[in-house]
Structure formats: C-alpha cells, structure tokens
Enzyme design. Structure first.
Site, PDB file in Angstrom:
ATOM      1  N   ASN A  25       0.824  -1.228   0.000  1.00 16.85           N
ATOM      2  CA  ASN A  25       0.000   0.000   0.000  1.00 16.85           C
ATOM      3  C   ASN A  25       0.854   1.273   0.000  1.00 16.85           C
ATOM      4  OD1 ASN A  25      -2.607   1.549   2.067  1.00 16.85           O
ATOM      5  ND2 ASN A  25      -2.511   1.418  -0.139  1.00 16.85           N
ATOM      6  N   ARG A  28       1.655   0.595  -5.703  1.00 12.15           N
ATOM      7  CA  ARG A  28       0.629   0.397  -6.738  1.00 12.15           C
ATOM      8  C   ARG A  28      -0.771   0.830  -6.316  1.00 12.15           C
ATOM      9  NH1 ARG A  28       2.035  -5.741  -7.427  1.00 12.15           N
ATOM     10  NH2 ARG A  28       2.474  -5.355  -5.230  1.00 12.15           N
TER      11      ARG A  28
HETATM   12  P1  4NP Z   1       3.281  -2.149  -3.381  1.00 14.70           P
HETATM   13  O1  4NP Z   1       4.884  -2.302  -3.454  1.00 14.70           O
HETATM   14  O2  4NP Z   1       2.736  -3.510  -3.012  1.00 14.70           O
HETATM   15  O3  4NP Z   1       2.907  -1.757  -4.784  1.00 14.70           O
HETATM   16  O4  4NP Z   1       3.007  -1.092  -2.356  1.00 14.70           O
HETATM   17  C1  4NP Z   1       5.650  -2.835  -2.418  1.00 14.70           C
HETATM   18  C2  4NP Z   1       6.005  -2.034  -1.361  1.00 14.70           C
HETATM   19  C3  4NP Z   1       6.800  -2.559  -0.341  1.00 14.70           C
HETATM   20  C4  4NP Z   1       7.217  -3.874  -0.407  1.00 14.70           C
HETATM   21  C5  4NP Z   1       6.842  -4.662  -1.470  1.00 14.70           C
HETATM   22  C6  4NP Z   1       6.055  -4.146  -2.483  1.00 14.70           C
HETATM   23  N1  4NP Z   1       8.038  -4.412   0.622  1.00 14.70           N
HETATM   24  O5  4NP Z   1       8.491  -5.546   0.500  1.00 14.70           O
HETATM   25  O6  4NP Z   1       8.287  -3.700   1.636  1.00 14.70           O
END
Ligand code: 4NP
Length: 170
Positions: A25, A28
């Site tokens: 969160n 994307r």
């Molecule tokens: P999101 O991206 O799912 O698009 O917000 C990510 C943000 C952080 C992490 C992985 C994906 N993480 O591993 O901390």
C-alpha cells in the site's frame, strides 16, 4: 422540486465503494487510488463513487506512498502525498462493492480471507483494461521505469472500471 423530495437524478443514487489492494500500500494501490480518484472527479461522480486502498502486508502501515510513486504521479498531475498505508481487513469484504487487486499473489491472499468470510469477491484490476497484461508488476525493487509502467496500466484499467461502474449505475 417536484414535490416528491427528489432533487435530481443523481441524488437518490446508492453509493459505490471501490478498494484497491496491493502488497505494501505504498506503490501500486495508492497510485491506483489517485488515478481513479481523478477519473471519478472528471466524470463528476465523486459524491457517488468512494475510493480507498490498502495492502495485504503490515510493514508500511501509517506511511506515505513511496517517494518514487509520489513523484511519478505528480508528473501526471496527481497528488497522492496525503495518503497513508493501511492493512487489508476481513471487514473490507463487506464494505466494498469492488475489490481490485494488483497481482495474483494479492488475489490469492485476499481470496483466502474471502473463502472464510464471504462478501465481495476480489478481482484482478487489469481485468478492466484492454491490454494483454493481467498483473500490475511490483515496482518496489526496480527503477523509475517500473513506476511509469504502473501508471500506464492503471490509467487504462481505470477507464474500463469507470465504464463498468457507469453501466452498473445506469
Ligand atoms: P506495493 O509495493 O505492493 O505496490 O506497495 C511494495 C512495497 C513494499 C514492499 C513490497 C512491495 N516491501 O516488500 O516492503
């Protein structure tokens, strides 16, 4: 006024609740929230369509979107700086009418909860897009290009989603 208390065609409209879900969160789903919020605003439907986003993971709860996501959205005239991460919860399946996930892992994770609790079935957000892409790739460990791709895919699917909700409201 016609005496019926009906002040116009849209005032009786039932609200529609839309939730975008990714892993953290911070990349994307807040980007999707910002892009779709703008599309809804441009369509004049912000009184009817309510939008939120969340992540299946808990690492970034309370954080603002990733700087790169903020910057790329800003370049397209979208301000997501005020958003703060929260984690998906089972009650989201009751509250939201559309639950739109970014990739197959998000789908599996939310579907596990849905199987236990019922409510709105999660769907891949890009099922509303026209391209052959089914998933919005996680840009977190990549470069700037990944964040552009996220926005390109999300912008297109947002148009399809808005068309679908307009049909649902009609
Ligand atoms: P999101 O991206 O799912 O698009 O917000 C990510 C943000 C952080 C992490 C992985 C994906 N993480 O591993 O901390």
């Amino acid at each position: 006024m016609d005496g019926s208390g009906n002040t116009g065609p849209m005032t009786m409209q039932k609200p529609v609740y839309v939730l975008f879900v990714c892993l953290g969160n911070i990349c994307r789903s807040p980007s999707a929230e910002g892009v779709f919020r703008r599309a809804v605003h441009e369509a004049g439907l912000e009184e009817i369509i309510h939008i939120d986003s969340c992540g299946t993971g808990d690492w970034h709860i309370g954080k603002a979107p990733d700087d790169r996501a903020q910057q790329k959205a800003h370049q397209r005239g979208i301000d997501i700086s005020g958003l703060r991460a929260r984690q998906f919860r089972a009650s989201d399946l009751e509250h939201f009418d559309y639950i739109l996930v970014m990739d197959r892992q998000n789908l599996a994770d939310v579907r596990d909860v849905w199987r236990q609790n019922g409510g709105t079935e999660p769907e891949l957000f890009l099922s509303y897009g026209l391209s052959e892409h089914e998933e919005v790739p996680d840009p977190y460990y990549g470069g700037d290009k990944g964040f552009e791709t996220v926005l390109d895919l999300i912008e297109e699917a947002s148009e399809g989603l808005l068309d679908e909700i307009r049909r649902y409201l009609a």
